[in-house]
Design a protein around this motif. Sequence first.
Motif, PDB file in Angstrom:
ATOM      1  N   VAL A 152      21.987  22.019 -20.796  1.00 32.78           N
ATOM      2  CA  VAL A 152      23.004  22.014 -21.846  1.00 32.78           C
ATOM      3  C   VAL A 152      24.098  21.006 -21.532  1.00 32.78           C
ATOM      4  CG1 VAL A 152      24.823  23.381 -22.956  1.00 32.78           C
ATOM      5  CG2 VAL A 152      22.565  24.386 -22.583  1.00 32.78           C
ATOM      6  N   MET A 153      24.548  20.974 -20.273  1.00 34.91           N
ATOM      7  CA  MET A 153      25.594  20.030 -19.898  1.00 34.91           C
ATOM      8  C   MET A 153      25.129  18.586 -20.089  1.00 34.91           C
ATOM      9  SD  MET A 153      28.224  21.821 -19.135  1.00 34.91           S
ATOM     10  CE  MET A 153      27.638  22.940 -20.416  1.00 34.91           C
ATOM     11  N   GLU A 154      23.882  18.325 -19.698  1.00 31.23           N
ATOM     12  CA  GLU A 154      23.351  16.969 -19.869  1.00 31.23           C
ATOM     13  C   GLU A 154      23.234  16.613 -21.344  1.00 31.23           C
ATOM     14  OE1 GLU A 154      19.389  14.312 -18.664  1.00 31.23           O
ATOM     15  OE2 GLU A 154      19.665  16.329 -17.825  1.00 31.23           O
ATOM     16  N   LEU A 155      22.792  17.574 -22.155  1.00 34.71           N
ATOM     17  CA  LEU A 155      22.667  17.342 -23.594  1.00 34.71           C
ATOM     18  C   LEU A 155      24.022  17.070 -24.220  1.00 34.71           C
ATOM     19  CD1 LEU A 155      21.057  17.288 -26.251  1.00 34.71           C
ATOM     20  CD2 LEU A 155      21.316  19.782 -26.351  1.00 34.71           C
ATOM     21  N   MET A 156      25.033  17.842 -23.839  1.00 33.85           N
ATOM     22  CA  MET A 156      26.366  17.655 -24.405  1.00 33.85           C
ATOM     23  C   MET A 156      26.910  16.262 -24.087  1.00 33.85           C
ATOM     24  SD  MET A 156      27.282  20.264 -26.159  1.00 33.85           S
ATOM     25  CE  MET A 156      25.574  20.373 -26.665  1.00 33.85           C
ATOM     26  N   ASP A 157      26.690  15.811 -22.853  1.00 35.25           N
ATOM     27  CA  ASP A 157      27.145  14.465 -22.469  1.00 35.25           C
ATOM     28  C   ASP A 157      26.460  13.396 -23.317  1.00 35.25           C
ATOM     29  OD1 ASP A 157      28.795  15.537 -20.570  1.00 35.25           O
ATOM     30  OD2 ASP A 157      27.395  15.217 -18.895  1.00 35.25           O
ATOM     31  N   LYS A 158      25.137  13.567 -23.509  1.00 37.73           N
ATOM     32  CA  LYS A 158      24.390  12.591 -24.301  1.00 37.73           C
ATOM     33  C   LYS A 158      24.833  12.602 -25.764  1.00 37.73           C
ATOM     34  CE  LYS A 158      20.096  12.458 -21.581  1.00 37.73           C
ATOM     35  NZ  LYS A 158      20.017  10.982 -21.428  1.00 37.73           N
ATOM     36  N   LEU A 159      25.082  13.792 -26.304  1.00 37.27           N
ATOM     37  CA  LEU A 159      25.518  13.896 -27.699  1.00 37.27           C
ATOM     38  C   LEU A 159      26.884  13.265 -27.904  1.00 37.27           C
ATOM     39  CD1 LEU A 159      24.406  17.517 -28.733  1.00 37.27           C
ATOM     40  CD2 LEU A 159      23.451  15.350 -29.534  1.00 37.27           C
ATOM     41  N   ARG A 160      27.812  13.560 -26.997  1.00 38.08           N
ATOM     42  CA  ARG A 160      29.151  12.972 -27.111  1.00 38.08           C
ATOM     43  C   ARG A 160      29.095  11.450 -27.063  1.00 38.08           C
ATOM     44  NH1 ARG A 160      30.445  17.741 -24.009  1.00 38.08           N
ATOM     45  NH2 ARG A 160      32.048  19.009 -25.084  1.00 38.08           N
ATOM     46  N   PHE A 161      28.261  10.936 -26.148  1.00 36.78           N
ATOM     47  CA  PHE A 161      28.130   9.475 -26.036  1.00 36.78           C
ATOM     48  C   PHE A 161      27.532   8.876 -27.309  1.00 36.78           C
ATOM     49  CE2 PHE A 161      25.535   5.750 -24.983  1.00 36.78           C
ATOM     50  CZ  PHE A 161      26.507   4.919 -24.417  1.00 36.78           C
ATOM     51  N   GLU A 162      26.502   9.531 -27.842  1.00 38.44           N
ATOM     52  CA  GLU A 162      25.833   9.023 -29.042  1.00 38.44           C
ATOM     53  C   GLU A 162      26.756   9.069 -30.258  1.00 38.44           C
ATOM     54  OE1 GLU A 162      22.204   7.336 -30.554  1.00 38.44           O
ATOM     55  OE2 GLU A 162      23.013   7.726 -28.553  1.00 38.44           O
ATOM     56  N   VAL A 163      27.505  10.148 -30.389  1.00 34.60           N
ATOM     57  CA  VAL A 163      28.447  10.279 -31.507  1.00 34.60           C
ATOM     58  C   VAL A 163      29.510   9.198 -31.435  1.00 34.60           C
ATOM     59  CG1 VAL A 163      30.322  11.734 -32.412  1.00 34.60           C
ATOM     60  CG2 VAL A 163      28.080  12.739 -31.927  1.00 34.60           C
ATOM     61  N   GLN A 164      29.989   8.934 -30.214  1.00 34.83           N
ATOM     62  CA  GLN A 164      31.004   7.895 -30.042  1.00 34.83           C
ATOM     63  C   GLN A 164      30.418   6.504 -30.274  1.00 34.83           C
ATOM     64  OE1 GLN A 164      32.858   7.999 -26.201  1.00 34.83           O
ATOM     65  NE2 GLN A 164      34.423   6.479 -26.723  1.00 34.83           N
ATOM     66  N   ARG A 165      29.196   6.285 -29.775  1.00 33.95           N
ATOM     67  CA  ARG A 165      28.573   4.969 -29.913  1.00 33.95           C
ATOM     68  C   ARG A 165      28.301   4.614 -31.366  1.00 33.95           C
ATOM     69  NH1 ARG A 165      23.483   2.553 -30.047  1.00 33.95           N
ATOM     70  NH2 ARG A 165      22.434   4.574 -30.223  1.00 33.95           N
ATOM     71  N   LYS A 166      27.837   5.593 -32.143  1.00 36.10           N
ATOM     72  CA  LYS A 166      27.509   5.354 -33.542  1.00 36.10           C
ATOM     73  C   LYS A 166      28.671   5.654 -34.486  1.00 36.10           C
ATOM     74  CE  LYS A 166      22.528   6.155 -33.109  1.00 36.10           C
ATOM     75  NZ  LYS A 166      21.362   6.949 -33.577  1.00 36.10           N
ATOM     76  N   ASN A 167      29.800   6.073 -33.883  1.00 35.73           N
ATOM     77  CA  ASN A 167      30.994   6.380 -34.669  1.00 35.73           C
ATOM     78  C   ASN A 167      30.689   7.414 -35.757  1.00 35.73           C
ATOM     79  OD1 ASN A 167      33.734   6.149 -35.284  1.00 35.73           O
ATOM     80  ND2 ASN A 167      33.368   4.543 -36.818  1.00 35.73           N
ATOM     81  N   ILE A 168      30.005   8.489 -35.347  1.00 31.82           N
ATOM     82  CA  ILE A 168      29.626   9.545 -36.286  1.00 31.82           C
ATOM     83  C   ILE A 168      30.819  10.459 -36.518  1.00 31.82           C
ATOM     84  CG2 ILE A 168      28.115  11.548 -36.631  1.00 31.82           C
ATOM     85  CD1 ILE A 168      26.035  10.088 -34.899  1.00 31.82           C
ATOM     86  N   LYS A 169      31.147  10.670 -37.772  1.00 36.73           N
ATOM     87  CA  LYS A 169      32.319  11.481 -38.125  1.00 36.73           C
ATOM     88  C   LYS A 169      31.945  12.863 -38.662  1.00 36.73           C
ATOM     89  CE  LYS A 169      35.202   8.182 -37.114  1.00 36.73           C
ATOM     90  NZ  LYS A 169      36.047   8.307 -35.903  1.00 36.73           N
ATOM     91  N   ASP A 170      30.845  12.940 -39.438  1.00 41.93           N
ATOM     92  CA  ASP A 170      30.473  14.235 -40.018  1.00 41.93           C
ATOM     93  C   ASP A 170      29.183  14.760 -39.395  1.00 41.93           C
ATOM     94  OD1 ASP A 170      28.183  13.117 -41.428  1.00 41.93           O
ATOM     95  OD2 ASP A 170      29.637  12.210 -42.800  1.00 41.93           O
ATOM     96  N   THR A 171      28.794  15.966 -39.804  1.00 40.47           N
ATOM     97  CA  THR A 171      27.645  16.633 -39.183  1.00 40.47           C
ATOM     98  C   THR A 171      26.320  16.340 -39.878  1.00 40.47           C
ATOM     99  OG1 THR A 171      28.139  18.608 -40.506  1.00 40.47           O
ATOM    100  CG2 THR A 171      29.040  18.521 -38.262  1.00 40.47           C
TER     101      THR A 171
END
Length: 417
Positions: A152-171
């Motif tokens: 879970v911790m590894e997944l959360m890190d990857k998700l946060r990075f991906e959201v920031q990289r792609k500048n994702i704002k909504d779900t």
Amino acid sequence: MSFFKRLKDKLVGNPVEEEKVKEITEEEVAEQKQDEATEPAQIEATIEEVEKVEEVSVTESSIETEIPEEIDQEQLEQQEVQEVALMEEPVEEKKPSAWSITQKFKAGLEKTRNSFTSKVNDLVARYRKVDEDFFEELEDLLLQADVGFETVMELMDKLRFEVQRKNIKDTNGIQTIISEKLVEIYEQGEEDLIELNMQPEGELTVILFVGVNGVGKTTTIGKLAHRLKSQGKTVVLAAGDTFRAGAIDQLQVWGDRVGCEVIKQSEGSDPAAVMYDAIRAAKNRKADVLICDTAGRLQNKVNLMNELEKVHRVISREIPNAPHEVLLALDATTGQNALVQAQTFKEATNVTGIVLTKLDGTAKGGIVLAIRNKLHIPVKFVGLGEKMDDLQPFDAERYVYGLFADGLDKELQNNED
């Protein structure tokens, strides 16, 4: 390759091959039309013969015990129809087989999906924006599904990075990203994890099964034997669980059911002696695969582990580099307890793969990811039901699709539109 692309390839198949099939089919239709125009009488006769064959087929299927003696011509016609069916089989069944396997994962993970992904859907509906509160709630949901803390911790890190990289704002589309990252975590640095280490033709492959009592080990052995036999392999079973009451008889029932010889001794015999006899018998019968059952008395840990080590030594002495697979059967319904069992057996034997049973009976299907990420042991098979063919090779894309099927189906449809 994106998750959607890989998933679609597995569900739909090869578009180029489908186009070839379509062209061939159109040519055949044209030829049939020409035949209809030139030889109508012959076509009518053929129709009558087919109807006659169908009547005989229905009669034989409904009353198997009454077979007419004088049906030589009808048998010939039936054989011709069957040969045509066999010729058409690769074209007709190639696409549905991939789809049916995927549907097994979807159906087998229904309990997990109903409890886990319904909550994820609710979470996505409540949060219009991807923020820290969203990540914290998603983290809790993953932990409840027994995905495992490290995963879970590894997944959360990857998700946060991906959201920031792609500048994702909504779900919107967030389930696709979660699915892709879960597959990446499972597959990272590994290839062809699900393939059994089968020996070249003419050599005996030895598969040793370990696991505690009650996890479905013997049943899984029977299902794997059925799977290997359907691939044309000659399989012998070794009844090495000589201490559990009824274990030998249970394996014999499965042996009779799938058509495999069972090598056994009396209850209470030395398991290593059973393995010795089984290897000699398998060699004499020129068998392709020997599947060995073992005891699973984890409460008597020291004796059990010593016994497994002795069995391993006997097998290695008779066949160098054997056993070629040591498969650990785990009950998915036990959740984190399965992780503890896996760790214990890994310390005693060189476990090469996990067979996760009863995955269809648990709401904590995330244990697959926890086992893979923490112990670095691949899950090679999963039990998705009680039928003989419900033991399926593990597939990361199909597994994750089974977890998120409802949401992914909507997103997949939107992508196609």
